[in-house]
Design an enzyme around this catalytic site. Structure first.
Site, PDB file in Angstrom:
ATOM      1  N   ARG A 274       0.788   2.939  -6.567  1.00 39.47           N
ATOM      2  CA  ARG A 274       1.938   3.479  -6.153  1.00 39.47           C
ATOM      3  C   ARG A 274       2.374   4.327  -7.271  1.00 39.47           C
ATOM      4  O   ARG A 274       2.188   4.114  -8.804  1.00 39.47           O
ATOM      5  CB  ARG A 274       3.050   2.409  -6.010  1.00 39.47           C
ATOM      6  CG  ARG A 274       2.823   1.528  -4.676  1.00 39.47           C
ATOM      7  CD  ARG A 274       2.809   2.762  -3.607  1.00 39.47           C
ATOM      8  NE  ARG A 274       2.861   1.940  -2.137  1.00 39.47           N
ATOM      9  CZ  ARG A 274       1.826   1.724  -1.365  1.00 39.47           C
ATOM     10  NH1 ARG A 274       0.723   2.560  -1.973  1.00 39.47           N
ATOM     11  NH2 ARG A 274       1.583   1.233  -0.300  1.00 39.47           N
TER      12      ARG A 274
ATOM     13  N   HIS B 162      -3.153  10.996  -1.898  1.00 41.33           N
ATOM     14  CA  HIS B 162      -2.864   9.573  -1.380  1.00 41.33           C
ATOM     15  C   HIS B 162      -4.034   9.198  -0.429  1.00 41.33           C
ATOM     16  O   HIS B 162      -3.834   8.634   0.652  1.00 41.33           O
ATOM     17  CB  HIS B 162      -1.505   9.274  -0.870  1.00 41.33           C
ATOM     18  CG  HIS B 162      -1.267   8.071  -0.702  1.00 41.33           C
ATOM     19  ND1 HIS B 162       0.096   7.282  -0.819  1.00 41.33           N
ATOM     20  CD2 HIS B 162      -1.901   6.753  -0.539  1.00 41.33           C
ATOM     21  CE1 HIS B 162       0.151   6.154  -1.082  1.00 41.33           C
ATOM     22  NE2 HIS B 162      -1.040   5.648  -0.666  1.00 41.33           N
TER      23      HIS B 162
HETATM   24  C1  GLV Z   1      -1.820   2.778   1.143  1.00 38.43           C
HETATM   25  O1  GLV Z   1      -1.553   3.158  -0.074  1.00 38.43           O
HETATM   26  C2  GLV Z   1      -1.702   1.613   1.626  1.00 38.43           C
HETATM   27  O2  GLV Z   1      -1.029   0.670   1.255  1.00 38.43           O
HETATM   28  O3  GLV Z   1      -2.205   1.142   2.600  1.00 38.43           O
END
Ligand code: GLV
Length: 317
Positions: A232, A280
């Site tokens: 994160r 991401h």
């Molecule tokens: C992605 O970051 C998730 O938490 O699935």
């Protein structure tokens, strides 16, 4: 059983999820927030992808909140989330394999200098760097949950000396891959950091881990170390990371996650020569496999069997 499917996803994505969920669990009634048939007072469970805060209010019969995301930090930050209802996170082997692949790509690229060669190519610079063996490149994986463990074992199998750090000291016996050394607590971390040339972050984001990767943390890594953040953005103090890269103390950063997402177009990470940006995408939830995982938990709920991967809300993961 009536299941509400909601989240921070667009209409096309929601339709895809609904289709995969309907296929995996045809015995359930699947409802979305825009569904005219939705009566919140009769919803038994929710399958959610970081829904906007308040999305699960007014559902008195709710008995399970199944996340489609592995990390539940955003979900748990919703102060209106009904209390006492179990929250299960997504643990999908397909996603875990994807994370192992991304971590392996990042480690191989750092180890074999591919990011440096990529930079050199832009200025037509023909320059070879010393070649190291994998066993000369110690890797430290922060986090020893589902993802951390899989990544550590994948890398160890490739010949990297791997330490994996577990935040909570726990006496539980583990049987990690032969070459993974599991360390615990702050002391174990300090020791493992001293030699780590590549650090991979796979920690959950909690009050304890937010901002962990700050100036003091980077200073404890050896000069020339690189970091890979696949967890994160909240773990990283971004200004401190930029300072450590600009000072040449850290060699490179591979970043999949950011304080603010999407990463703003004016953010210095985009153009920094020592930063590789991913949107991401290290391990996306795959609706085909994740729908089956969610449905398995709903079936367990229906038949009164133990629910899988329920998070400790107070702990944050
Ligand atoms: C992605 O970051 C998730 O938490 O699935």
């Amino acid at each position: 059983m009536k299941i509400l499917v909601c989240g921070d996803i667009d209409d096309a994505e929601r339709a895809r999820w609904r289709m995969c969920l309907e296929q995996a669990g045809p015995e359930f009634v699947w409802l979305t927030p825009d569904d005219p048939a939705l009566d919140r007072t009769s919803v038994d469970a929710a399958v959610v992808a970081n829904p906007p805060p308040g999305s699960l209010a007014g559902c008195p019969r709710l008995r399970l909140i199944q996340s489609l995301w592995a990390g539940v930090d955003r979900l748990l930050a919703d102060t209106t989330l009904p209390e006492g209802v179990p929250v299960a996170r997504m643990v999908d082997p397909v996603m875990t394999i994807a994370m192992g692949e991304t971590a392996l790509w990042a480690v191989l690229s750092l180890h074999r200098g591919y990011f440096d060669y990529q930079r050199q190519q832009r200025s037509a610079l023909w320059l070879q760097h010393a070649q190291r063996r994998a066993d000369e490149v110690p890797v430290l994986v922060l986090g020893h949950g589902q993802m951390g463990r899989a990544v550590a074992e994948t890398l160890a199998r490739r010949g990297y000396p791997v330490h994996a750090w577990r935040l909570r000291a726990s006496g539980a016996a583990h049987a990690p891959g032969a070459a993974v050394t599991v360390v615990q607590g702050r002391e174990g971390l300090t020791e493992a950091m001293r030699q780590a040339l590549i650090l991979i972050n796979l920690l959950p984001l909690t009050a304890q881990t937010r901002g962990l990767l700050d100036a003091r943390f980077y200073a404890r890594l050896p000069a020339g170390a690189s970091i890979v953040n696949l967890a994160r953005g909240g773990h990283v103090v971004e200004a401190d990371l930029l300072d450590a890269l600009d000072a040449g103390h850290l060699h490179h950063a591979v970043l999949d996650v950011f304080q603010s997402e999407p990463l703003p177009s004016e953010h210095p990470f985009w153009t920094h020569p020592a930063v590789t940006v991913l949107p991401h995408a290290a391990a996306l939830t795959d609706p085909r496999s994740a729908a089956a995982v969610a449905v398995a938990n709903l079936r367990a709920l229906r038949s009164g069997e133990p629910l899988q991967h329920v998070v400790e809300r107070a702990r944050g993961y």
